[in-house]
Enzyme design. Structure first.
Site, mmCIF file in Angstrom:
data_model
loop_
_atom_site.group_PDB
_atom_site.id
_atom_site.type_symbol
_atom_site.label_atom_id
_atom_site.label_comp_id
_atom_site.label_asym_id
_atom_site.label_seq_id
_atom_site.Cartn_x
_atom_site.Cartn_y
_atom_site.Cartn_z
ATOM 1 N N CYS A 99 -19.582 -7.496 6.590
ATOM 2 C CA CYS A 99 -18.452 -8.317 7.047
ATOM 3 C C CYS A 99 -18.501 -9.731 6.503
ATOM 4 C CB CYS A 99 -18.419 -8.335 8.565
ATOM 5 S SG CYS A 99 -18.323 -6.679 9.215
ATOM 6 N N HIS A 149 -14.780 -14.193 11.581
ATOM 7 C CA HIS A 149 -14.650 -12.749 11.342
ATOM 8 C C HIS A 149 -14.114 -12.095 12.610
ATOM 9 C CE1 HIS A 149 -15.272 -8.649 10.485
ATOM 10 N NE2 HIS A 149 -16.366 -8.520 11.209
ATOM 11 N N ASN A 188 -11.255 -4.519 13.444
ATOM 12 C CA ASN A 188 -12.271 -5.133 12.586
ATOM 13 C C ASN A 188 -12.127 -4.562 11.175
ATOM 14 O OD1 ASN A 188 -14.601 -5.761 11.183
ATOM 15 N ND2 ASN A 188 -15.983 -5.378 12.896
HETATM 16 N N1 ACO Z 1 -13.880 3.757 25.648
HETATM 17 C C1 ACO Z 1 -14.320 3.889 26.897
HETATM 18 N N2 ACO Z 1 -15.603 3.658 27.262
HETATM 19 C C2 ACO Z 1 -16.449 3.280 26.276
HETATM 20 C C3 ACO Z 1 -16.051 3.126 24.947
HETATM 21 C C4 ACO Z 1 -14.699 3.383 24.633
HETATM 22 N N3 ACO Z 1 -14.192 3.263 23.394
HETATM 23 N N4 ACO Z 1 -17.112 2.736 24.212
HETATM 24 C C5 ACO Z 1 -18.156 2.645 25.055
HETATM 25 N N5 ACO Z 1 -17.758 2.980 26.302
HETATM 26 C C6 ACO Z 1 -18.538 3.014 27.524
HETATM 27 C C7 ACO Z 1 -20.009 3.140 27.262
HETATM 28 O O1 ACO Z 1 -20.363 4.497 27.058
HETATM 29 C C8 ACO Z 1 -20.593 2.566 28.523
HETATM 30 O O2 ACO Z 1 -20.535 3.562 29.533
HETATM 31 P P1 ACO Z 1 -21.782 3.774 30.536
HETATM 32 O O3 ACO Z 1 -21.916 2.453 31.247
HETATM 33 O O4 ACO Z 1 -21.317 4.897 31.363
HETATM 34 O O5 ACO Z 1 -22.953 4.063 29.660
HETATM 35 C C9 ACO Z 1 -19.607 1.476 28.910
HETATM 36 O O6 ACO Z 1 -18.382 1.762 28.188
HETATM 37 C C10 ACO Z 1 -20.052 0.074 28.549
HETATM 38 O O7 ACO Z 1 -20.519 0.086 27.215
HETATM 39 P P2 ACO Z 1 -21.108 -1.201 26.551
HETATM 40 O O8 ACO Z 1 -21.627 -0.847 25.197
HETATM 41 O O9 ACO Z 1 -22.015 -1.889 27.525
HETATM 42 O O10 ACO Z 1 -19.789 -2.089 26.416
HETATM 43 P P3 ACO Z 1 -19.667 -3.565 25.908
HETATM 44 O O11 ACO Z 1 -18.952 -4.367 26.908
HETATM 45 O O12 ACO Z 1 -20.944 -4.092 25.331
HETATM 46 O O13 ACO Z 1 -18.642 -3.414 24.689
HETATM 47 C C11 ACO Z 1 -18.603 -3.329 22.300
HETATM 48 C C12 ACO Z 1 -19.002 -2.609 23.577
HETATM 49 C C13 ACO Z 1 -17.087 -3.517 22.294
HETATM 50 C C14 ACO Z 1 -19.009 -2.462 21.115
HETATM 51 C C15 ACO Z 1 -19.294 -4.699 22.256
HETATM 52 O O14 ACO Z 1 -20.670 -4.573 22.526
HETATM 53 C C16 ACO Z 1 -19.116 -5.372 20.935
HETATM 54 O O15 ACO Z 1 -18.028 -5.749 20.557
HETATM 55 N N6 ACO Z 1 -20.201 -5.590 20.176
HETATM 56 C C17 ACO Z 1 -20.117 -6.169 18.899
HETATM 57 C C18 ACO Z 1 -19.703 -5.106 17.961
HETATM 58 C C19 ACO Z 1 -19.298 -5.649 16.664
HETATM 59 O O16 ACO Z 1 -18.874 -6.766 16.565
HETATM 60 N N7 ACO Z 1 -19.439 -4.825 15.654
HETATM 61 C C20 ACO Z 1 -19.079 -5.098 14.376
HETATM 62 C C21 ACO Z 1 -19.729 -6.353 13.857
HETATM 63 S S1 ACO Z 1 -20.380 -6.151 12.341
HETATM 64 C C22 ACO Z 1 -19.199 -5.572 11.483
HETATM 65 O O17 ACO Z 1 -18.111 -6.085 11.577
HETATM 66 C C23 ACO Z 1 -19.496 -4.339 10.651
#
Ligand code: ACO
Length: 315
Positions: A109, A241, A271
């Site tokens: 990214c 980003h 993203n």
């Molecule tokens: N729909 C519904 N539920 C979901 C989904 C979804 N799409 N995805 C995960 N869940 C569930 C999980 O299974 C979990 O359930 P559980 O508690 O029963 O286990 C619950 O939601 C919470 O999951 P978390 O991972 O704790 O959710 P969080 O609030 O951390 O959000 C996210 C997840 C959006 C991925 C966040 O951590 C994030 O944005 N991280 C950064 C990711 C990122 O920026 N990636 C790319 C950067 S690098 C690049 O660009 C290549």
């Protein structure tokens, strides 16, 4: 270095969160509140990434009033394309009818910022005009049965023409190797001599990436302000980003700045990896929101883990 033009070309197909909820255990509400994303553009049917990149490049060249044969270099930031080799930049060079040297770079990214820094070096070594392509088909990396990652990403292409002249751009780059938190593995070959790792779709520890992204963007932005001696008041926009609206909000709050200084488009595109910052730049230029003399800070973070931060003044 100065930016002569920016353009983008996005896939035709819009996919709203509700459409994902039709085949994944997810919901519009979850995706919106956790990420800010409402829809994304995805390659569909026979649409090809190289065609989007070509279209973005043609528009950027026409906005810069340049012919393809006037380019001295093409740099292409890309994680995955239809080709393993040649690089996507070489494919698009032919489509454009350009004859300059070109190379691809993969800084995930942060690819646009790495390409800008490489371009500044090439301009200092004698090149006059460079096309920076960013083109990503993240939909190819994702496991479309994994709700934790596929809902986050979109596809697209952007092109930026830079030229010699103007003030030096200031960069702050970092890399701290940690493939385990965010990776995708290539398809295995069929060498009878080698035991390759099995191919794996994009795998991400979202919370680790989230913490890294917030910390890295804050420290990168602060470092640029400190090196330059500028205060946040001198900066027209902070272009981060577009990985997650909550990451952008958190960085903004930690820096104590107004929401209007942090334009976003993740709501409409998800993203798009290296494309996200030049796509924002294109929207701001087209919307008449940028003028010569405006100072911008760009901040990108992603797999590697790598970051790129850049302070620039528009010529
Ligand atoms: N729909 C519904 N539920 C979901 C989904 C979804 N799409 N995805 C995960 N869940 C569930 C999980 O299974 C979990 O359930 P559980 O508690 O029963 O286990 C619950 O939601 C919470 O999951 P978390 O991972 O704790 O959710 P969080 O609030 O951390 O959000 C996210 C997840 C959006 C991925 C966040 O951590 C994030 O944005 N991280 C950064 C990711 C990122 O920026 N990636 C790319 C950067 S690098 C690049 O660009 C290549």
């Amino acid at each position: 270095m100065k930016i002569l033009s920016v353009a983008s070309a996005m896939p035709q197909k819009r996919v709203r969160n509700e459409e994902l909820a039709a085949f994944l255990d997810t919901s519009d509400e979850w995706i919106r509140t956790r990420t800010g994303i409402e829809e994304r553009r995805l390659l569909s049917g026979d649409e090809r990434l190289e065609s989007l990149a070509h279209q973005a490049a043609q528009t950027a060249l026409s906005r810069a009033k340049l012919r393809p044969d006037e380019l001295d270099y093409i740099l292409c930031a890309n994680v995955i394309s239809d080709y393993i080799t040649p690089g996507l930049g070489a494919v698009v060079q032919g489509l454009l009818g350009a004859s300059c040297p070109c190379f691809d770079l993969n800084a995930a990214c942060a690819g646009f910022i790495y390409a800008l820094q490489a371009a500044q070096g090439l301009l200092k070594s004698g090149a006059k005009t460079i096309l920076i392509l960013c083109a990503e088909m993240n939909s190819r990396l994702c496991d479309w049965t994994d709700r934790r990652s596929c809902v986050l990403f979109g596809d697209g292409a952007a092109a930026t023409v830079v030229a010699s002249g103007g003030e030096d751009f200031l960069f702050q780059m970092t890399a701290q190797s940690n493939p385990a938190v965010l990776y995708a593995k290539n398809a295995p070959g069929n060498s009878p001599f080698h035991n390759p790792w099995p191919a794996e779709y994009l795998t991400m520890n979202g919370q680790e990436v989230y913490k890294f992204a917030v910390g890295a963007a804050c420290s990168g932005i602060r470092a640029l302000l400190e090196f330059s001696g500028l205060s946040t008041k001198s900066i027209r926009y902070f272009l981060l980003h577009q990985a997650n609206l909550r990451i952008i909000e958190s960085v903004r709050e930690k820096l104590g700045l107004a929401p209007s200084l942090f334009p976003t488009n993740i709501q409409r595109y998800g993203n798009t990896s290296s494309v996200s910052i030049p796509l924002l730049l294109d929207e701001l230029f087209q919307g008449g929101k940028l003028k010569p003399g405006d100072q911008l800070i760009l901040s990108a973070f992603g797999a590697g883990l790598q970051t790129g931060n850049c302070l620039l003044s528009l010529a």
